[in-house]
Write an enzyme that holds these catalytic residues in place. Structure first.
Site, PDB file in Angstrom:
ATOM      1  CB  SER A   1      -0.862  -0.033   1.272  1.00  0.00           C
ATOM      2  OG  SER A   1      -1.693   1.089   1.307  1.00  0.00           O
TER       3      SER A   1
ATOM      4  CB  CYS B   1      -6.598  -4.503  27.725  1.00  0.00           C
ATOM      5  SG  CYS B   1      -5.469  -4.770  26.371  1.00  0.00           S
TER       6      CYS B   1
HETATM    7  N1  PLP Z   1      -2.526  -4.700   5.821  1.00  0.00           N
HETATM    8  C1  PLP Z   1      -1.847  -4.127   6.820  1.00  0.00           C
HETATM    9  C2  PLP Z   1      -0.821  -4.925   7.562  1.00  0.00           C
HETATM   10  C3  PLP Z   1      -2.084  -2.798   7.161  1.00  0.00           C
HETATM   11  O1  PLP Z   1      -1.409  -2.237   8.169  1.00  0.00           O
HETATM   12  C4  PLP Z   1      -3.051  -2.073   6.440  1.00  0.00           C
HETATM   13  C5  PLP Z   1      -3.380  -0.690   6.813  1.00  0.00           C
HETATM   14  O2  PLP Z   1      -3.403  -0.323   7.962  1.00  0.00           O
HETATM   15  C6  PLP Z   1      -3.721  -2.713   5.398  1.00  0.00           C
HETATM   16  C7  PLP Z   1      -3.426  -4.023   5.107  1.00  0.00           C
HETATM   17  C8  PLP Z   1      -4.751  -1.995   4.585  1.00  0.00           C
HETATM   18  O3  PLP Z   1      -4.108  -1.138   3.697  1.00  0.00           O
HETATM   19  P1  PLP Z   1      -4.947  -0.134   2.768  1.00  0.00           P
HETATM   20  O4  PLP Z   1      -5.209   1.067   3.603  1.00  0.00           O
HETATM   21  O5  PLP Z   1      -4.056   0.146   1.608  1.00  0.00           O
HETATM   22  O6  PLP Z   1      -6.165  -0.847   2.352  1.00  0.00           O
END
Ligand code: PLP
Length: 376
Positions: A199, A326
């Site tokens: 991303s 938590c």
């Molecule tokens: N995967 C992880 C590990 C992330 O930290 C994030 C965003 O926080 C995403 C996926 C989602 O990314 P996007 O905002 O490009 O959809």
């Protein structure tokens, strides 16, 4: 002073990226699918970006597909793998991002796909022996889906190790590299990873642009159908200016990767050392020895200030991710903290850094925290 320590949530555009996008917005506006000159210029920009990403990842340009975000790319891998590659079972973990976990819930109910979540220990380390056992126990076509760097803890997965385990059991391997892209070297030519997602906004490119790597032997069919853009893998007019911005941010990240990582490591150890001295009883979460330098997950010991900590930091102009309280009945604990069995009486905050942070910002944050807890 205003301190932004939430770079795992998103990063600001770097000035060079803004300039590049601004210039493209003024000068490059053709539809990349048009065959005339303006279309061809736009198309060339996209292909240059694709080549740059591919060469850094030691992949071929034909294996990189631009998407709107990592969420889209992750959704595509999990849903299309079942339809296109006959995946019957997905092995993942309870500490993946919600765009994985919620999609897994969906494929489980809508496609009857078997989903197994691996155990994690209190440090958030994934049980890879269990992965081997599960893979050995069944002949079902399996996709293993484990993120590279955990977005809450910073834990780093050994991609080569997991890739080798998958290879020896003929399983496919998908990794969500949203938190690691731009910070780690990848060599996808080893063919241990079949799918990888990233991303732009996590490495100082704009929001709304990401990419999906698919190994040439496991190209999936499109999730979106339409104008057949991205070699008919992802229809929809390309986010041209986003891709141009991603290209610039990506090139900068890898040109400066060592220098940036050195700065990140200094910022993180500086913050850890100060917090340890200033706030007795503070805990650091995750597999400390295998962590990305841009994330520091801190649990603060029981205090009347805990419930208000996010707000109190916000009042000091310090922006972090509250994660969860938590203990609070009103705020739901994050699924990651729940999975590692975080102590319910502690308050966890995720501090996440960029190379643009300064030691002064770390000092300011640590002193503000010390003041907050001193008043308890
Ligand atoms: N995967 C992880 C590990 C992330 O930290 C994030 C965003 O926080 C995403 C996926 C989602 O990314 P996007 O905002 O490009 O959809």
């Amino acid at each position: 002073m205003e301190v932004y320590l939430d770079h795992a949530a998103t990063t600001p555009l770097l000035p060079e990226v803004v300039e590049t996008i601004y210039d493209a917005m003024r000068n490059i506006n053709g539809n990349p699918s048009s065959t005339h000159k303006l279309g061809r210029i736009a198309k060339t920009k996209i292909e240059q970006a694709r080549k740059s990403v591919a060469s850094q990842l030691v992949a071929s340009a034909g294996e990189i597909f631009f998407t709107s975000c990592a969420t889209e790319a992750n959704n595509m891998v999990l849903t299309r793998c079942i339809k296109d590659l006959g995946v019957q079972r997905i092995i993942s973990s309870p500490i993946e991002h919600h765009c994985i976990l919620h999609t897994l819930e969906r494929v489980e109910t809508e496609h009857n796909t078997k989903v197994d979540l691996l155990d994690v220990n209190p440090k958030g380390a994934i049980n890879l022996e269990q992965l081997e056992e599960l893979l050995a126990a069944s002949e079902e076509k399996t996709l293993v889906c484990l993120m590279h760097v955990n977005n809450e803890l910073g834990n780093v997965l050994d991609l080569e190790k997991v890739g080798n385990i998958c290879q020896s059991h003929n399983a496919l391997f998908h990794t969500d590299a949203a938190q690691s892209m731009g910070k780690y070297a990848f060599d996808l030519s080893q063919n241990l990873i079949h799918f990888l997602t990233a991303s732009g906004h996590k490495f100082h490119a704009p929001k709304g642009i990401g990419f999906l790597y698919m190994n040439a032997n496991t190209i999936l069919k499109p999730m979106l159908t339409g104008g057949a853009q991205e070699r008919n893998v992802r229809s929809g007019t390309e986010n041209l200016h986003g891709i141009i911005g991603l290209h610039k941010a990506f090139d900068l990240a890898y040109a400066e990767v060592e220098e940036r990582n050195r700065k990140l490591a200094e910022l993180k150890s500086n913050m850890k050392n100060q917090l340890q001295t200033l706030i007795p009883g503070v805990l650091f979460n995750g597999t400390i020895e295998q962590q990305s330098s841009h994330i520091l997950s801190v649990s603060f010991p029981p205090s009347p200030k805990n419930e208000m900590l996010d707000f109190l930091l916000d009042m000091e102009n310090i922006m972090v991710s509250g994660g969860s309280a938590c203990s609070s009945g009103s705020v739901k604990a994050s699924h990651v903290l729940e999975a590692i069995g975080c102590d319910a009486d502690y308050k966890t905050i995720r501090f996440s850094f960029s190379h643009i942070n300064t030691p002064e910002e770390i000092d300011f944050t640590c002193n503000s925290l010390a003041k907050i807890f001193a008043k308890a």
